[in-house]
Motif scaffolding. Sequence first.
Motif, mmCIF file in Angstrom:
data_model
loop_
_atom_site.group_PDB
_atom_site.id
_atom_site.type_symbol
_atom_site.label_atom_id
_atom_site.label_comp_id
_atom_site.label_asym_id
_atom_site.label_seq_id
_atom_site.Cartn_x
_atom_site.Cartn_y
_atom_site.Cartn_z
ATOM 1 N N GLU A 1 114.148 19.850 -41.632
ATOM 2 C CA GLU A 1 113.523 18.795 -40.854
ATOM 3 C C GLU A 1 112.148 19.269 -40.391
ATOM 4 N N LYS B 1 103.967 18.088 -36.271
ATOM 5 C CA LYS B 1 103.345 16.867 -36.785
ATOM 6 C C LYS B 1 102.778 17.086 -38.179
ATOM 7 N N SER C 1 105.560 16.923 -40.560
ATOM 8 C CA SER C 1 106.022 15.537 -40.650
ATOM 9 C C SER C 1 105.089 14.715 -41.525
#
Length: 217
Positions: free
Chosen positions: A15, A19, A22
């Motif tokens: 995961e 940022k 991501s």
Amino acid sequence: MVSKKHHPGRGMRHEPSQKRSSNKVDEILKAAEELLVELPIEEITTTIIAERAGVTRTSMYHFFPSKLDVFDALTERYHTTLRQKLLSFFDPRTNEEYHHAWAGVSGVYKDFFEKTPSAAILILGRKGAKQAIFGNDESEERLAEDIGNLMARHTNFTEIAKGNPPEPDFFQFVLRIMTSLFSAGVRKDGRISERTEEEARRATIAYIDARVNSDSN
């Protein structure tokens, strides 16, 4: 041919914790969406996805060990979007007749696939394909559970079933009937026609009616 089944452990390897990470994941998924529309799925590789996303193969593998993991994450994202659209569709102030509500669910699905070609290709398949391509059983199960809860809260479904609702995976099976018929239409006509939507709506409502009547006897 790509497997349609979700396997434990498939999906995002790590995961994103920052940022920047991501953003990389978002770029990878965006690239995969574009490629699904442009290329046959068999020609898409992790290398091609990484090149389109502008990330290194090392970064790609850090998050997605294979293209199946990318497709798995995309399918889960699509199911999440569908859940959000369905939540917006149901009016909490009303108690709709469940036939009408389910027709609305069918319409939400059709509209989503028409506006999201990559989702239609990934989940329903392409024109001329022998079968649909991919599925994520876990996210599909969560979506079906949400639909079941919405139908129970905002329609007369529970009342008609006389407090004896079907088993928990009932709406997952109903969803599979609908998506299977949508898939057949896409593979034949290249789109979900009004006729296909009507056939899917009639078939799923007939199944719901038969199960409700059976459970209430």
